[in-house]
Motif scaffolding. Sequence first.
Motif, PDB file in Angstrom:
ATOM      1  N   ILE A  90      13.613  -6.358 -14.915  1.00 57.80           N
ATOM      2  CA  ILE A  90      14.231  -6.824 -13.529  1.00 57.80           C
ATOM      3  C   ILE A  90      13.620  -5.734 -12.370  1.00 57.80           C
ATOM      4  CG2 ILE A  90      15.945  -7.298 -12.407  1.00 57.80           C
ATOM      5  CD1 ILE A  90      17.403  -8.241 -14.906  1.00 57.80           C
ATOM      6  N   VAL A  91      13.829  -4.604 -12.762  1.00 57.53           N
ATOM      7  CA  VAL A  91      13.420  -3.466 -11.773  1.00 57.53           C
ATOM      8  C   VAL A  91      11.883  -3.591 -11.594  1.00 57.53           C
ATOM      9  CG1 VAL A  91      13.338  -0.915 -11.485  1.00 57.53           C
ATOM     10  CG2 VAL A  91      15.474  -2.038 -12.394  1.00 57.53           C
ATOM     11  N   GLU A  92      11.463  -3.690 -12.620  1.00 50.09           N
ATOM     12  CA  GLU A  92       9.680  -3.667 -12.579  1.00 50.09           C
ATOM     13  C   GLU A  92       9.191  -4.709 -11.650  1.00 50.09           C
ATOM     14  OE1 GLU A  92       7.422  -2.809 -16.165  1.00 50.09           O
ATOM     15  OE2 GLU A  92       8.906  -1.355 -16.750  1.00 50.09           O
ATOM     16  N   THR A  93       9.994  -5.871 -12.124  1.00 45.44           N
ATOM     17  CA  THR A  93       9.501  -7.410 -11.252  1.00 45.44           C
ATOM     18  C   THR A  93       9.884  -7.079  -9.890  1.00 45.44           C
ATOM     19  OG1 THR A  93       9.937  -8.323 -13.469  1.00 45.44           O
ATOM     20  CG2 THR A  93       9.942  -9.733 -11.290  1.00 45.44           C
ATOM     21  N   ILE A  94      11.064  -6.645  -9.662  1.00 45.83           N
ATOM     22  CA  ILE A  94      11.612  -6.617  -8.079  1.00 45.83           C
ATOM     23  C   ILE A  94      10.522  -5.614  -7.270  1.00 45.83           C
ATOM     24  CG2 ILE A  94      13.331  -5.522  -6.652  1.00 45.83           C
ATOM     25  CD1 ILE A  94      15.507  -6.523  -8.746  1.00 45.83           C
ATOM     26  N   ILE A  95      10.131  -4.355  -8.020  1.00 43.51           N
ATOM     27  CA  ILE A  95       9.276  -3.531  -7.289  1.00 43.51           C
ATOM     28  C   ILE A  95       7.868  -4.184  -7.166  1.00 43.51           C
ATOM     29  CG2 ILE A  95       7.870  -1.416  -7.583  1.00 43.51           C
ATOM     30  CD1 ILE A  95      10.283  -0.229  -9.188  1.00 43.51           C
ATOM     31  N   ALA A  96       7.343  -4.859  -8.047  1.00 46.26           N
ATOM     32  CA  ALA A  96       5.978  -5.542  -7.986  1.00 46.26           C
ATOM     33  C   ALA A  96       6.270  -6.597  -6.947  1.00 46.26           C
ATOM     34  CB  ALA A  96       5.519  -6.240  -9.488  1.00 46.26           C
ATOM     35  N   MET A  97       7.239  -7.439  -7.065  1.00 51.22           N
ATOM     36  CA  MET A  97       7.259  -8.430  -5.910  1.00 51.22           C
ATOM     37  C   MET A  97       7.371  -8.002  -4.606  1.00 51.22           C
ATOM     38  SD  MET A  97      10.401 -11.438  -5.422  1.00 51.22           S
ATOM     39  CE  MET A  97      11.618 -10.027  -5.399  1.00 51.22           C
ATOM     40  N   GLY A  98       8.246  -6.889  -4.408  1.00 54.05           N
ATOM     41  CA  GLY A  98       8.508  -6.036  -2.979  1.00 54.05           C
ATOM     42  C   GLY A  98       7.180  -5.774  -2.591  1.00 54.05           C
ATOM     43  N   ARG A  99       6.357  -5.130  -3.388  1.00 56.90           N
ATOM     44  CA  ARG A  99       4.961  -4.507  -3.074  1.00 56.90           C
ATOM     45  C   ARG A  99       4.079  -5.706  -2.488  1.00 56.90           C
ATOM     46  NH1 ARG A  99       4.009   0.625  -3.763  1.00 56.90           N
ATOM     47  NH2 ARG A  99       1.948   0.355  -4.139  1.00 56.90           N
ATOM     48  N   SER A 100       4.237  -6.701  -3.246  1.00 59.41           N
ATOM     49  CA  SER A 100       3.091  -8.087  -3.088  1.00 59.41           C
ATOM     50  C   SER A 100       3.719  -8.557  -1.814  1.00 59.41           C
ATOM     51  CB  SER A 100       3.228  -9.089  -4.005  1.00 59.41           C
ATOM     52  OG  SER A 100       2.748  -8.386  -5.501  1.00 59.41           O
ATOM     53  N   LEU A 101       4.873  -8.601  -1.553  1.00 60.39           N
ATOM     54  CA  LEU A 101       5.296  -9.156  -0.299  1.00 60.39           C
ATOM     55  C   LEU A 101       5.247  -8.412   0.975  1.00 60.39           C
ATOM     56  CD1 LEU A 101       8.429 -11.226  -1.410  1.00 60.39           C
ATOM     57  CD2 LEU A 101       6.177 -12.034  -0.816  1.00 60.39           C
ATOM     58  N   GLY A 102       4.790  -7.247   0.659  1.00 61.89           N
ATOM     59  CA  GLY A 102       4.790  -6.002   1.876  1.00 61.89           C
ATOM     60  C   GLY A 102       6.058  -5.553   2.374  1.00 61.89           C
ATOM     61  N   LEU A 103       7.008  -5.498   1.459  1.00 64.40           N
ATOM     62  CA  LEU A 103       8.215  -4.774   1.716  1.00 64.40           C
ATOM     63  C   LEU A 103       8.521  -3.576   0.954  1.00 64.40           C
ATOM     64  CD1 LEU A 103      10.329  -8.036   0.715  1.00 64.40           C
ATOM     65  CD2 LEU A 103       9.679  -7.450   2.993  1.00 64.40           C
ATOM     66  N   ASN A 104       9.187  -2.692   1.663  1.00 64.23           N
ATOM     67  CA  ASN A 104       9.502  -1.435   1.019  1.00 64.23           C
ATOM     68  C   ASN A 104      10.634  -1.757   0.150  1.00 64.23           C
ATOM     69  OD1 ASN A 104       7.753   0.500   2.273  1.00 64.23           O
ATOM     70  ND2 ASN A 104       9.341   0.437   4.215  1.00 64.23           N
ATOM     71  N   VAL A 105      10.708  -1.000  -1.154  1.00 64.44           N
ATOM     72  CA  VAL A 105      11.792  -1.071  -2.099  1.00 64.44           C
ATOM     73  C   VAL A 105      12.330   0.024  -2.205  1.00 64.44           C
ATOM     74  CG1 VAL A 105      12.265  -1.772  -4.661  1.00 64.44           C
ATOM     75  CG2 VAL A 105      10.247  -2.804  -3.334  1.00 64.44           C
ATOM     76  N   ILE A 106      13.766  -0.045  -2.269  1.00 62.26           N
ATOM     77  CA  ILE A 106      14.666   1.295  -2.382  1.00 62.26           C
ATOM     78  C   ILE A 106      15.515   0.869  -3.564  1.00 62.26           C
ATOM     79  CG2 ILE A 106      16.441   0.523  -0.643  1.00 62.26           C
ATOM     80  CD1 ILE A 106      17.097   3.536   0.115  1.00 62.26           C
ATOM     81  N   ALA A 107      15.702   1.760  -4.519  1.00 58.71           N
ATOM     82  CA  ALA A 107      16.616   1.706  -5.676  1.00 58.71           C
ATOM     83  C   ALA A 107      18.132   2.309  -5.333  1.00 58.71           C
ATOM     84  CB  ALA A 107      15.905   2.318  -6.776  1.00 58.71           C
ATOM     85  N   GLU A 108      18.985   1.646  -5.546  1.00 59.32           N
ATOM     86  CA  GLU A 108      20.296   1.958  -5.503  1.00 59.32           C
ATOM     87  C   GLU A 108      20.997   2.621  -6.798  1.00 59.32           C
ATOM     88  OE1 GLU A 108      22.321  -0.646  -2.123  1.00 59.32           O
ATOM     89  OE2 GLU A 108      22.492  -1.389  -4.014  1.00 59.32           O
ATOM     90  N   GLY A 109      21.856   3.768  -6.517  1.00 58.36           N
ATOM     91  CA  GLY A 109      22.441   4.149  -7.866  1.00 58.36           C
ATOM     92  C   GLY A 109      21.438   5.204  -8.697  1.00 58.36           C
ATOM     93  N   VAL A 110      20.733   5.883  -7.947  1.00 57.19           N
ATOM     94  CA  VAL A 110      19.873   6.476  -8.761  1.00 57.19           C
ATOM     95  C   VAL A 110      20.698   8.055  -8.962  1.00 57.19           C
ATOM     96  CG1 VAL A 110      17.836   8.103  -8.768  1.00 57.19           C
ATOM     97  CG2 VAL A 110      17.906   5.974  -7.619  1.00 57.19           C
ATOM     98  N   GLU A 111      21.010   8.126 -10.355  1.00 60.39           N
ATOM     99  CA  GLU A 111      22.059   9.171 -10.704  1.00 60.39           C
ATOM    100  C   GLU A 111      21.497  10.286 -11.508  1.00 60.39           C
ATOM    101  OE1 GLU A 111      25.927   7.808 -12.089  1.00 60.39           O
ATOM    102  OE2 GLU A 111      26.104   6.438 -10.411  1.00 60.39           O
ATOM    103  N   THR A 112      20.001  10.136 -12.144  1.00 64.13           N
ATOM    104  CA  THR A 112      19.642  10.998 -13.032  1.00 64.13           C
ATOM    105  C   THR A 112      18.201  11.303 -12.729  1.00 64.13           C
ATOM    106  OG1 THR A 112      18.860   9.611 -14.655  1.00 64.13           O
ATOM    107  CG2 THR A 112      21.305  10.450 -14.831  1.00 64.13           C
ATOM    108  N   MET A 113      17.690  12.393 -13.052  1.00 62.67           N
ATOM    109  CA  MET A 113      16.115  12.622 -13.026  1.00 62.67           C
ATOM    110  C   MET A 113      15.493  11.609 -13.613  1.00 62.67           C
ATOM    111  SD  MET A 113      13.964  16.114 -14.220  1.00 62.67           S
ATOM    112  CE  MET A 113      14.734  16.999 -12.823  1.00 62.67           C
ATOM    113  N   GLU A 114      16.007  11.164 -15.015  1.00 66.87           N
ATOM    114  CA  GLU A 114      15.280  10.158 -15.511  1.00 66.87           C
ATOM    115  C   GLU A 114      15.058   8.570 -14.851  1.00 66.87           C
ATOM    116  OE1 GLU A 114      17.860  11.792 -16.777  1.00 66.87           O
ATOM    117  OE2 GLU A 114      16.351  13.139 -18.026  1.00 66.87           O
TER     118      GLU A 114
END
Length: 153
Positions: A90-114
């Motif tokens: 799902i995350v990879e798909t949202i990132i790819a879709m956002g990039r294809s639509l010319g949208l910046n993509v921000i991820a919420e809830g980034v809690e670890t280096m991983e």
Amino acid sequence: MEEVANALELSGASPHKLKLELTESTVIGKVEDTIARMHQLKALGISFAMDDFGTGYSSLQYLKRLPLDQIKIDQSFVRDLHQDEDDMAIVETIIAMGRSLGLNVIAEGVETMEHWRYLNEHQCHAYQGYYFCRPLPAEEMAKYCLAPPPVLS
């Protein structure tokens, strides 16, 4: 629309520094009216983000019509990113879709280096979460942001 324009004029704030965040649920049911208002505000220089993307019931047909600048991947997909293959897809798909639509993509809830590494490797544009900073009172945040960067030895 007029209230926003008046507030910008009275405050002297730059509309280009204002980003309004919508959730998918706020758009449902009044899509045409929302799209029209968004275009009016966009003409003032205001940008838009779709918050909690992927958690509502929005149609991709509406997504392509909304004058968005950014989509935010909901933290529920980021939380178990390393243990759940469905979340990864799902995350990879949202990132790819956002990039294809010319949208910046921000991820919420980034809690670890991983989390950050995975998202960075998949070309996510931006991140927010406890990995970077816990919520702070406004005064502490101002001090934190204005302090010189730490010296690395």
